[in-house]
Design a protein around this motif. Structure first.
Motif, PDB file in Angstrom:
ATOM      1  N   ASN A 149      52.181  48.931  36.144  1.00 19.71           N
ATOM      2  CA  ASN A 149      51.252  48.962  35.573  1.00 19.71           C
ATOM      3  C   ASN A 149      51.179  50.544  36.669  1.00 19.71           C
ATOM      4  O   ASN A 149      51.748  50.418  37.740  1.00 19.71           O
ATOM      5  CB  ASN A 149      50.879  48.229  36.498  1.00 19.71           C
ATOM      6  N   GLY A 205      50.313  35.899  37.801  1.00 14.16           N
ATOM      7  CA  GLY A 205      50.219  34.785  39.099  1.00 14.16           C
ATOM      8  C   GLY A 205      48.850  34.934  38.633  1.00 14.16           C
ATOM      9  O   GLY A 205      48.287  35.684  38.704  1.00 14.16           O
ATOM     10  N   GLU A 257      52.633  31.109  39.508  1.00 12.73           N
ATOM     11  CA  GLU A 257      52.946  32.020  38.264  1.00 12.73           C
ATOM     12  C   GLU A 257      52.460  31.671  37.476  1.00 12.73           C
ATOM     13  O   GLU A 257      52.674  30.393  36.511  1.00 12.73           O
ATOM     14  CB  GLU A 257      54.369  32.091  38.232  1.00 12.73           C
ATOM     15  N   LYS A 258      51.953  32.701  36.196  1.00 14.36           N
ATOM     16  CA  LYS A 258      51.466  31.829  35.476  1.00 14.36           C
ATOM     17  C   LYS A 258      51.292  30.674  34.810  1.00 14.36           C
ATOM     18  O   LYS A 258      51.755  30.185  33.714  1.00 14.36           O
ATOM     19  CB  LYS A 258      52.592  32.564  34.397  1.00 14.36           C
ATOM     20  N   LEU A 303      47.460  38.095  39.725  1.00 18.63           N
ATOM     21  CA  LEU A 303      47.737  39.309  40.608  1.00 18.63           C
ATOM     22  C   LEU A 303      47.937  40.578  39.614  1.00 18.63           C
ATOM     23  O   LEU A 303      49.284  40.124  39.251  1.00 18.63           O
ATOM     24  CB  LEU A 303      49.212  38.904  41.145  1.00 18.63           C
ATOM     25  N   THR A 320      55.674  35.658  43.611  1.00 14.28           N
ATOM     26  CA  THR A 320      54.867  34.128  43.296  1.00 14.28           C
ATOM     27  C   THR A 320      54.601  33.376  44.292  1.00 14.28           C
ATOM     28  O   THR A 320      53.661  32.844  45.040  1.00 14.28           O
ATOM     29  CB  THR A 320      54.107  34.526  41.833  1.00 14.28           C
TER      30      THR A 320
END
Ligand code: G1P
Length: 273
Positions: free
Chosen positions: A118, A156, A176-177, A189, A217
Motif C-alpha cells: 500500500n 481486518g 481479520e477479514k 485496517l 490482526t
C-alpha cells in the motif's frame, strides 16, 4: 511535542501470487511503480515521519535482492539517513510472524509498521496522525478507513470501544477479514500501524488464525482487549499495488504527480478528452 518514532518495520516477504507472472523471480516489493520499487515508497514515507531505521522483513529465497536495492545505492535521495536493517523470515507463517521476526532489532521501542503493498497518495501521509494519537508512544494506533461491503472480507476490521466519532477513538479489538455478516464495524485496517513493543509479547503467543496464518490482526485484537488500542481515521485511502489493476492505477496517480502536464496530456490524447 510528540515523541519521535525512530524505527519502522516493513514486512516484505510476500511472494505476490496476485502479481504472477511478474513475481516468479522478482519479489513483489521490488515491482516498479513509475521509477522506483514499491518498497522504496514505504521507506521514504517512514523517513518523512522521522524514522531513521527501517527493518525490512524479507524472505530467504529472494530477500537479498531487496537488501541489495538499498545497500548498493545507499544514498537514495530522501532516505540518505535511514539505516536499512534486513531481517530474514525463514518460513512464510503469516504477517504476524513477519512482524515478530523484527523484535530483536526493534527491542523495547515503539515502532511504525508499513505494508509495502500500500502506497500513500502524494501529500496524504498518515503516520504523523498515528503519532499524535499515541499518548506519547504508550498506546498502539491503527490507521483506519471506512470500508464498503466488498472490502469487509479483504481487510481486518476493528471493534470500536465507544462511539465511532469519539476523539481519541478507543478500540476494543479487531477481526481479520470478517465479511459483511461478521463485521463488527466498517472501519478497516489499511496497512499503517504504530505499535508499542508490547505487541511482540502478544505475538509470541498468537496461534494460527484466519487462513491458517499467524495474523497480526489477532495481536491487535489482544491489544484492544487490554485497553491499549486506538484508531485514527485517514481522510484518503492508500494505493494498493499488490494486484495488476491497482498497480496500474497507482502508476497513473504517481505518474501524474511526477510528470504533471506532460503525462496528463498523453492520457487525455489516448482517452480522446
Ligand atoms: C493484510 C492484513 C489485513 C489488512 C490488510 C491491509 O492483509 O492481514 O488485516 O487489512 O493487509 O492491506 P493482506 O492484504 O495481506 O491479505
Amino acid at each position: 511535542m510528540s515523541q519521535r518514532i525512530e524505527v519502522a518495520v516493513i514486512p516484505a516477504a510476500g511472494r505476490g501470487t496476485r502479481m504472477r507472472p511478474a513475481t516468479r523471480v522478482v519479489p513483489k516489493a521490488l515491482l516498479t511503480v513509475v521509477d522506483r520499487p514499491a518498497i522504496q515508497y514505504a521507506v521514504e514515507e517512514a523517513a518523512r515521519a522521522g524514522a531513521t531505521e527501517a527493518v525490512l522483513v524479507v524472505d530467504l529465497d529472494v530477500g537479498h535482492l531487496i537488501q541489495q536495492h538499498f545497500l548498493v545505492e545507499n544514498r537514495l535521495p530522501g532516505i540518505e539517513h535511514v539505516r536499512i536493517r534486513p531481517v530474514v523470515q525463514e518460513e512464510a507463517l503469516g504477517l504476524g510472524h513477519a512482524v515478530y521476526e523484527a523484535r530483536e532489532v526493534v527491542r523495547d521501542r515503539p515502532f511504525f509498521c508499513l505494508l509495502a503493498d500500500n502506497i500513500v497518495r502524494p501529500g496524504k501521509d498518515v503516520l504523523p496522525a498515528l503519532v499524535d494519537s499515541s499518548d506519547e508512544g504508550k498506546t498502539s494506533v491503527m490507521c483506519l478507513r471506512r470500508l464498503s461491503d466488498e472490502y469487509l472480507s479483504k481487510y481486518g476490521v476493528v471493534i470500536p470501544a465507544g462511539g465511532e466519532h469519539d476523539e481519541p477513538l478507543e478500540l476494543a479489538g479487531a477481526v481479520e477479514k470478517p465479511g459483511v455478516e461478521r463485521a463488527p464495524s466498517r472501519l478497516g485496517l489499511i496497512g499503517r500501524y504504530l505499535f508499542t513493543p508490547e505487541v511482540f509479547d502478544i505475538l509470541d503467543g498468537v496461534k494460527p488464525g484466519h487462513g491458517g496464518e499467524i495474523q497480526l490482526t489477532d495481536a491487535i485484537d489482544e491489544l484492544g482487549k487490554r485497553g491499549r488500542l486506538r484508531g485514527s481515521i485517514a481522510d484518503s485511502d492508500l494505493l494498493d499495488v499488490g494486484n495488476p489493476l491497482g498497480l496500474l492505477e497507482a502508476s497513473v496517480e504517481l505518474g501524474l504527480a511526477k510528470f504533471g502536464y506532460a503525462f496528463e496530456s498523453q492520457l487525455r490524447d489516448r482517452l480522446g478528452s
